[in-house]
Design a protein around this motif. Structure first.
Motif, short mmCIF file in Angstrom:
data_model
loop_
_atom_site.label_atom_id
_atom_site.label_comp_id
_atom_site.label_asym_id
_atom_site.label_seq_id
_atom_site.Cartn_x
_atom_site.Cartn_y
_atom_site.Cartn_z
N GLU A 92 0.86 -1.18 0.00
CA GLU A 92 0.00 0.00 0.00
C GLU A 92 0.90 1.23 0.00
OE1 GLU A 92 -3.94 -1.79 2.25
OE2 GLU A 92 -2.58 -0.51 3.40
N VAL A 93 0.59 2.16 -0.91
CA VAL A 93 1.42 3.36 -1.06
C VAL A 93 0.53 4.56 -1.35
CG1 VAL A 93 3.38 2.03 -1.99
CG2 VAL A 93 1.76 3.12 -3.56
N VAL A 126 -3.18 9.75 -4.86
CA VAL A 126 -3.76 8.43 -5.08
C VAL A 126 -3.30 7.50 -3.97
CG1 VAL A 126 -3.82 6.43 -6.64
CG2 VAL A 126 -3.85 8.74 -7.59
N PHE A 127 -4.22 6.71 -3.44
CA PHE A 127 -3.87 5.60 -2.55
C PHE A 127 -3.90 4.35 -3.41
CE2 PHE A 127 -5.63 2.02 -0.04
CZ PHE A 127 -4.54 1.81 0.79
N LEU A 178 -6.70 5.99 7.55
CA LEU A 178 -7.58 6.83 8.37
C LEU A 178 -7.62 8.29 7.94
CD1 LEU A 178 -7.08 5.48 12.00
CD2 LEU A 178 -9.08 5.26 10.52
N GLU A 179 -6.46 8.85 7.60
CA GLU A 179 -6.43 10.27 7.26
C GLU A 179 -7.15 10.60 5.94
OE1 GLU A 179 -2.35 8.61 5.96
OE2 GLU A 179 -3.71 8.35 7.64
N HIS A 180 -7.49 9.58 5.16
CA HIS A 180 -8.21 9.81 3.90
C HIS A 180 -9.49 8.98 3.82
CE1 HIS A 180 -4.24 11.40 2.76
NE2 HIS A 180 -5.00 12.30 2.17
N ALA A 181 -9.96 8.51 4.96
CA ALA A 181 -11.17 7.69 4.98
C ALA A 181 -12.40 8.56 4.80
CB ALA A 181 -11.25 6.90 6.29
N GLN A 182 -12.96 8.51 3.61
CA GLN A 182 -14.21 9.21 3.35
C GLN A 182 -14.99 8.43 2.31
OE1 GLN A 182 -12.43 13.00 1.80
NE2 GLN A 182 -14.09 12.87 0.31
N GLU A 188 -6.31 1.50 -7.39
CA GLU A 188 -5.89 2.89 -7.22
C GLU A 188 -7.11 3.72 -6.85
OE1 GLU A 188 -2.55 2.41 -10.74
OE2 GLU A 188 -4.69 2.59 -11.19
N VAL A 189 -7.02 4.41 -5.72
CA VAL A 189 -8.12 5.23 -5.22
C VAL A 189 -7.73 6.70 -5.41
CG1 VAL A 189 -9.60 5.75 -3.26
CG2 VAL A 189 -8.59 3.46 -3.47
#
Length: 180
Positions: free
Chosen positions: A74-75, A85-86, A138-142, A163-164
């Motif tokens: 995971e990057v 992008v996650f 967590l910091e991008h959980a939406q 890719e998110v």
């Protein structure tokens, strides 16, 4: 947690705007596109790498038995230091052991660039969905973030790359529009 319904473009019931569709279903290298967008201020930040049981949707996409052990990477793909992008890439342990790809040695290098430089990899269809909030850092959980994934195959080795697309990317790509 219910797995998302990954769909190919013609099947998408909720059609995102054209700009988002373009990013979701672009057949080229996302790394190259982000590098160009960031004027070469692109970087990769590893968040997690290691062996773990793969999720059910990943096992299904890779034709593996449920709870198969795999390598998970995971990057964040960053532009100008901002996470754009996650990405989560997975491969079965058995495939990696015989496939000749050392995912554990990538460090801050882009897996996508490696996949697109090796002509032996064949990319299957791109699928898209709204990515589950619980699967994000967590910091991008939406809720409601668009994601895509595709499988890359080479001589018995299969990798699944998801890719998110994070809000900071859309602020650069389409700054005058708000809901993505």
């Amino acid at each position: 947690m219910t797995a998302p319904h990954w769909l190919q473009q013609p099947s998408l019931s909720e059609r995102p705007e054209a700009t988002i569709l373009d990013w979701l279903f672009d057949q080229g290298s996302l790394t190259r596109r982000l590098t160009q967008l960031s004027a070469d201020h692109f970087s990769v930040t590893p968040l997690y790498e290691g062996w773990q049981p793969l999720r059910d949707d990943e096992c299904l996409a890779l034709d593996l038995a449920p709870n198969s052990l795999g390598w998970v990477r995971e990057v964040y793909l960053r532009g100008h230091g901002q996470p754009w992008v996650f990405a989560r890439s997975v491969a079965a342990r058995s495939a990696l052991e015989q496939g000749g790809l050392n995912m554990d040695e990538l460090g801050t290098r882009s897996l996508g660039e490696l996949l697109f430089c090796d002509q032996a990899f064949a990319r299957r269809a791109i699928e898209a969905c709204h990515y589950p909030t619980a699967w994000l850092p967590l910091e991008h959980a939406q809720a409601g973030l668009w994601a895509r994934r595709s499988r890359f195959d080479r001589d018995g080795l299969s990798l699944l790359v998801a890719e998110v697309f994070l809000p900071a990317l859309w602020q650069i790509v389409c700054p005058l529009q708000k809901d993505h």
